[in-house]
Write a protein that holds these residues in place. Structure first.
Motif, PDB file in Angstrom:
ATOM      1  N   ILE A  34       8.694  11.310 -15.506  1.00 33.74           N
ATOM      2  CA  ILE A  34       8.723   9.795 -14.501  1.00 33.74           C
ATOM      3  C   ILE A  34       8.061   8.848 -15.573  1.00 33.74           C
ATOM      4  N   THR A  35       8.399   7.548 -15.860  1.00 32.39           N
ATOM      5  CA  THR A  35       7.922   6.683 -16.905  1.00 32.39           C
ATOM      6  C   THR A  35       6.969   5.690 -16.351  1.00 32.39           C
ATOM      7  N   MET A  36       6.819   5.552 -15.134  1.00 34.47           N
ATOM      8  CA  MET A  36       6.000   4.556 -14.302  1.00 34.47           C
ATOM      9  C   MET A  36       5.719   4.916 -12.998  1.00 34.47           C
ATOM     10  N   PHE A  37       4.585   4.591 -12.488  1.00 34.00           N
ATOM     11  CA  PHE A  37       4.282   5.289 -11.217  1.00 34.00           C
ATOM     12  C   PHE A  37       3.790   3.956 -10.393  1.00 34.00           C
ATOM     13  N   GLN A  38       4.183   3.593  -9.082  1.00 34.25           N
ATOM     14  CA  GLN A  38       3.484   2.708  -8.270  1.00 34.25           C
ATOM     15  C   GLN A  38       2.908   3.081  -7.035  1.00 34.25           C
ATOM     16  N   PHE A  39       1.458   3.055  -6.815  1.00 36.91           N
ATOM     17  CA  PHE A  39       1.082   3.405  -5.569  1.00 36.91           C
ATOM     18  C   PHE A  39       1.391   2.316  -4.396  1.00 36.91           C
ATOM     19  N   ARG A  40       1.956   3.066  -3.529  1.00 37.99           N
ATOM     20  CA  ARG A  40       2.342   1.972  -2.458  1.00 37.99           C
ATOM     21  C   ARG A  40       1.997   2.938  -0.912  1.00 37.99           C
ATOM     22  N   GLU A  41       0.910   2.565  -0.678  1.00 31.57           N
ATOM     23  CA  GLU A  41       0.232   3.212   0.585  1.00 31.57           C
ATOM     24  C   GLU A  41       0.260   2.050   1.751  1.00 31.57           C
ATOM     25  N   LYS A  42       1.480   2.179   2.415  1.00 32.98           N
ATOM     26  CA  LYS A  42       1.517   1.057   3.496  1.00 32.98           C
ATOM     27  C   LYS A  42       2.292   1.465   4.567  1.00 32.98           C
ATOM     28  N   GLY A  43       2.129   0.845   5.748  1.00 26.69           N
ATOM     29  CA  GLY A  43       2.970   1.478   7.037  1.00 26.69           C
ATOM     30  C   GLY A  43       2.237   1.994   7.913  1.00 26.69           C
ATOM     31  N   PRO A  44       2.699   2.454   9.182  1.00 27.94           N
ATOM     32  CA  PRO A  44       2.051   3.233  10.124  1.00 27.94           C
ATOM     33  C   PRO A  44       1.155   4.444   9.707  1.00 27.94           C
ATOM     34  N   ASN A  45       0.284   5.071  10.233  1.00 24.44           N
ATOM     35  CA  ASN A  45      -0.400   6.229   9.744  1.00 24.44           C
ATOM     36  C   ASN A  45      -0.681   6.550   8.544  1.00 24.44           C
ATOM     37  N   GLY A  49      -9.347   2.734   4.157  1.00 22.87           N
ATOM     38  CA  GLY A  49     -10.974   2.494   3.689  1.00 22.87           C
ATOM     39  C   GLY A  49     -11.030   3.341   2.745  1.00 22.87           C
ATOM     40  N   GLN A  50     -11.996   4.276   2.657  1.00 24.22           N
ATOM     41  CA  GLN A  50     -12.363   4.953   1.633  1.00 24.22           C
ATOM     42  C   GLN A  50     -11.277   6.002   0.909  1.00 24.22           C
ATOM     43  N   ALA A  51     -10.716   6.701   2.178  1.00 26.18           N
ATOM     44  CA  ALA A  51      -9.727   7.674   2.009  1.00 26.18           C
ATOM     45  C   ALA A  51      -8.560   7.260   1.268  1.00 26.18           C
ATOM     46  N   TYR A  52      -7.871   5.757   1.585  1.00 25.94           N
ATOM     47  CA  TYR A  52      -7.066   5.240   0.789  1.00 25.94           C
ATOM     48  C   TYR A  52      -7.580   4.895  -0.682  1.00 25.94           C
ATOM     49  N   GLU A  53      -8.658   4.507  -0.860  1.00 29.57           N
ATOM     50  CA  GLU A  53      -9.323   4.202  -2.429  1.00 29.57           C
ATOM     51  C   GLU A  53      -9.267   5.677  -3.072  1.00 29.57           C
TER      52      GLU A  53
END
Ligand SMILES: Nc1nc(C(F)(F)F)ncc1COP(=O)(O)OP(=O)(O)O
Ligand SMILES: [Mg+2]
Length: 216
Positions: A34-45, A49-53
């Motif tokens: 892959i040539t680029m990555f996007q971190f997209r952590e959104k939506g239910p469940n 907080g710290q786990a996200y980071e």
């Protein structure tokens, strides 16, 4: 950012990966090119907080190992805190003008669906634009109706040098259409997250852009 970085832009969050571990999927995708990555952590469940980071940091570390740009979706604070390579924002997020001020020279990607949105993105120095959804998508619950490649073709004719990535329901059987329409690259979520053979999927998706250049 080079236009080539957009060639195969993988977007993922924990909700997109059903069976395997998200970081394993990301590492496999990085190994496969892959040539680029996007971190997209959104939506239910999804993580918060710290786990996200921590999850974002793990993804960023992997991208750094493979020298692939790490882009954060929506969350400008997080992007700045982590020293990400860039952010991606849409029309429901912070205004482009404000984001550009906050991130300085980081890569700024903007989703655009109309000439007005495109002009605003360009006015504040978007480094690339995301156009879509080209086809119906199951990865974004509040996605607009599929737009096909008409607007993409229009923007390419208007701005021959503008970095453009197409998004929305793209997979091995339809990705060639957006390269022909003028996209520099394709953004995918489920085509990789739900693939039985990630490396084969990635090489197939990338082949369209190389093939397309030869055909032109
Ligand atoms: N995340 C995205 N990435 C791209 C990219 F250009 F990278 F392909 N294009 C479009 C979107 C959609 O962005 P947005 O409209 O804000 O919705 P969400 O924040 O739910 O993703
Ligand atoms: Mg957004």
């Amino acid at each position: 950012m080079k236009r080539d970085n957009l060639q195969l832009y993988f977007i993922m969050g924990t909700s997109n990966v059903l069976i395997q571990k998200p970081l394993n999927v990301l590492e496999k995708a990085l190994q496969s090119g892959i040539t680029m990555f996007q971190f997209r952590e959104k939506g239910p469940n999804t993580l918060t907080g710290q786990a996200y980071e921590n999850f974002a940091q793990e993804c960023q570390k992997l991208c750094q190992q493979y020298n692939v740009p790490f882009i954060v979706n929506d969350d400008v604070e997080l992007a700045v805190k982590l020293g990400a390579d860039g952010v991606h924002i849409g029309q429901e997020d912070l205004p482009v003008s404000m984001v550009r001020e906050k991130i300085g020279s980081m890569i700024l990607g903007v989703s655009v669906h109309s000439q007005a949105e495109l002009q605003t993105a360009l006015q504040y120095g978007a480094d690339y634009v995301g156009i879509g959804p080209i086809f119906a998508t199951s990865s974004k619950k509040d996605a607009k109706p599929p737009s096909g490649t008409k607007f993409l073709q229009q923007v390419r004719i208007q701005y021959p040098e503008l970095p453009i990535v197409a998004i929305g329901g793209l997979n091995c059987s339809n990705a060639h259409t957006v390269f022909k329409a003028g996209a520099d690259g394709i953004a995918v979520i489920s085509a990789i997250c739900e693939s039985e053979d990630i490396s084969n999927t990635i090489s197939t998706l990338k082949s369209f852009s190389i093939l397309d250049k030869k055909i032109k």
